[in-house]
Design an enzyme around this catalytic site. Structure first.
Site, PDB file in Angstrom:
ATOM      1  N   ASP A   1      57.149  32.375 -63.520  1.00 27.78           N
ATOM      2  CA  ASP A   1      56.799  31.101 -63.259  1.00 27.78           C
ATOM      3  C   ASP A   1      56.354  30.468 -64.581  1.00 27.78           C
ATOM      4  O   ASP A   1      56.385  29.221 -64.867  1.00 27.78           O
ATOM      5  CB  ASP A   1      55.300  31.205 -62.554  1.00 27.78           C
ATOM      6  CG  ASP A   1      54.389  32.095 -63.053  1.00 27.78           C
ATOM      7  OD1 ASP A   1      54.734  32.983 -63.936  1.00 27.78           O
ATOM      8  OD2 ASP A   1      53.368  32.086 -62.846  1.00 27.78           O
TER       9      ASP A   1
ATOM     10  N   ASP B   1      54.334  32.066 -71.911  1.00 29.02           N
ATOM     11  CA  ASP B   1      53.215  31.394 -72.555  1.00 29.02           C
ATOM     12  C   ASP B   1      53.579  32.001 -74.188  1.00 29.02           C
ATOM     13  O   ASP B   1      54.202  31.488 -75.023  1.00 29.02           O
ATOM     14  CB  ASP B   1      51.946  31.807 -72.018  1.00 29.02           C
ATOM     15  CG  ASP B   1      50.571  31.311 -72.481  1.00 29.02           C
ATOM     16  OD1 ASP B   1      50.879  30.685 -73.649  1.00 29.02           O
ATOM     17  OD2 ASP B   1      49.562  31.802 -71.938  1.00 29.02           O
ATOM     18  N   THR B   2      52.973  33.180 -74.393  1.00 26.02           N
ATOM     19  CA  THR B   2      53.087  33.939 -75.827  1.00 26.02           C
ATOM     20  C   THR B   2      54.371  34.228 -75.674  1.00 26.02           C
ATOM     21  O   THR B   2      55.032  34.762 -76.761  1.00 26.02           O
ATOM     22  CB  THR B   2      52.027  34.853 -75.898  1.00 26.02           C
ATOM     23  OG1 THR B   2      52.161  36.025 -75.070  1.00 26.02           O
ATOM     24  CG2 THR B   2      50.591  34.521 -75.957  1.00 26.02           C
TER      25      THR B   2
ATOM     26  N   LYS C   1      55.124  27.109 -72.417  1.00 24.58           N
ATOM     27  CA  LYS C   1      54.154  26.417 -73.546  1.00 24.58           C
ATOM     28  C   LYS C   1      54.944  26.702 -74.946  1.00 24.58           C
ATOM     29  O   LYS C   1      54.385  27.775 -75.408  1.00 24.58           O
ATOM     30  CB  LYS C   1      52.890  26.922 -73.364  1.00 24.58           C
ATOM     31  CG  LYS C   1      52.437  26.303 -71.930  1.00 24.58           C
ATOM     32  CD  LYS C   1      50.820  27.039 -72.160  1.00 24.58           C
ATOM     33  CE  LYS C   1      50.089  26.943 -70.725  1.00 24.58           C
ATOM     34  NZ  LYS C   1      48.831  27.475 -70.882  1.00 24.58           N
TER      35      LYS C   1
HETATM   36  C1  PRP Z   1      51.558  35.347 -66.255  1.00 24.14           C
HETATM   37  C2  PRP Z   1      53.000  34.969 -66.048  1.00 24.14           C
HETATM   38  C3  PRP Z   1      53.750  35.615 -66.919  1.00 24.14           C
HETATM   39  C4  PRP Z   1      52.893  35.763 -68.151  1.00 24.14           C
HETATM   40  C5  PRP Z   1      53.326  35.088 -69.314  1.00 24.14           C
HETATM   41  O1  PRP Z   1      51.204  36.480 -65.498  1.00 24.14           O
HETATM   42  O2  PRP Z   1      53.260  35.009 -64.412  1.00 24.14           O
HETATM   43  O3  PRP Z   1      54.196  36.834 -66.416  1.00 24.14           O
HETATM   44  O4  PRP Z   1      51.791  35.545 -67.789  1.00 24.14           O
HETATM   45  O5  PRP Z   1      52.451  35.196 -70.390  1.00 24.14           O
HETATM   46  P1  PRP Z   1      53.042  35.649 -71.796  1.00 24.14           P
HETATM   47  O6  PRP Z   1      54.195  34.738 -72.158  1.00 24.14           O
HETATM   48  O7  PRP Z   1      51.850  35.442 -72.635  1.00 24.14           O
HETATM   49  O8  PRP Z   1      53.277  37.144 -71.687  1.00 24.14           O
HETATM   50  P2  PRP Z   1      49.799  37.044 -65.276  1.00 24.14           P
HETATM   51  O9  PRP Z   1      49.883  38.161 -66.249  1.00 24.14           O
HETATM   52  O10 PRP Z   1      48.672  36.120 -65.384  1.00 24.14           O
HETATM   53  O11 PRP Z   1      50.078  37.498 -63.840  1.00 24.14           O
HETATM   54  P3  PRP Z   1      50.020  36.845 -62.389  1.00 24.14           P
HETATM   55  O12 PRP Z   1      51.758  36.377 -62.549  1.00 24.14           O
HETATM   56  O13 PRP Z   1      49.975  37.943 -61.288  1.00 24.14           O
HETATM   57  O14 PRP Z   1      49.402  35.775 -62.327  1.00 24.14           O
END
Ligand code: PRP
Length: 181
Positions: A102, A105-106, A133
């Site tokens: 989905d 981010d980092t 992002k």
């Molecule tokens: C979110 C998203 C990605 C991850 C991205 O998952 O679904 O897997 O964060 O973040 P990053 O690029 O900073 O590593 P989250 O850990 O929030 O779990 P979820 O999908 O269960 O909401």
């Protein structure tokens, strides 16, 4: 407590149109592949994966992994530590694999994931991401099919949550955690 209605960043129509565009590209790129394994990363990918997988016109199957960076708190920050909560059921050695996320981010989650999956020697390994992002990136991550680049705001909907709320919103909206407790 009643949820507020997040302001629209990316509309349902824009998402539907992007999913159709990505599905057409992926179907063309994998034409002739007899079993594309789509790997959804729980929980956030479940809605994007459902929409994308149904829009493909090539043979495909789905499997899931669960990873977590943010834990279960309401924190909007992450220290980059990635935990595997659930592994794939299938052996992907020699298979064509498309990771479906989905959000990037980092980049730590996808980076960890690609290293982990590459070690299993798939025939190919690509990634499809609904939103990224760029301003938040800390590590390089390979994104082969991208929906949208967005600014550094907290987004919800289409699988994305804020403290487990708003995942099933049909559009991508913005929330302001400091005002939204
Ligand atoms: C979110 C998203 C990605 C991850 C991205 O998952 O679904 O897997 O964060 O973040 P990053 O690029 O900073 O590593 P989250 O850990 O929030 O779990 P979820 O999908 O269960 O909401």
């Amino acid at each position: 407590m009643a949820d507020i209605v997040p302001e629209i960043l990316i509309s349902q129509e824009q998402i539907d149109s992007k999913v159709a565009e990505l599905a057409a590209r992926i179907s063309a790129d994998y034409a002739g592949v007899d079993d594309l394994i789509m790997v959804g990363i729980l929980k956030g990918s479940f809605i994007f994966l459902a929409d994308l997988s149904r829009a493909l016109d090539i043979p495909r199957s789905v499997d899931f992994m669960a990873l977590s960076t943010y834990g279960d708190s309401e924190s909007t920050e992450t220290d980059g530590a990635v935990r595997m909560i659930m592994d794939l059921r299938r052996n992907i050695t020699g298979k064509h694999v498309l990771v479906v996320e989905d959000i990037v981010d980092t980049g730590h989650t996808l980076s960890y994931l690609l290293r982990n999956l590459a070690a299993r020697r798939p025939a190919s390994l690509k990634t499809c991401v609904l939103v990224e992002k760029p301003d938040r990136r800390e590590v390089y991550t390979q994104i082969d099919y991208l929906g949208f680049s967005i600014p550094d705001v907290w987004v919800v909907g289409c699988g994305l949550d804020w403290a487990e709320r708003y995942r099933t919103l049909p559009y991508i909206g913005v929330v302001h955690p400091e005002q939204n407790g």
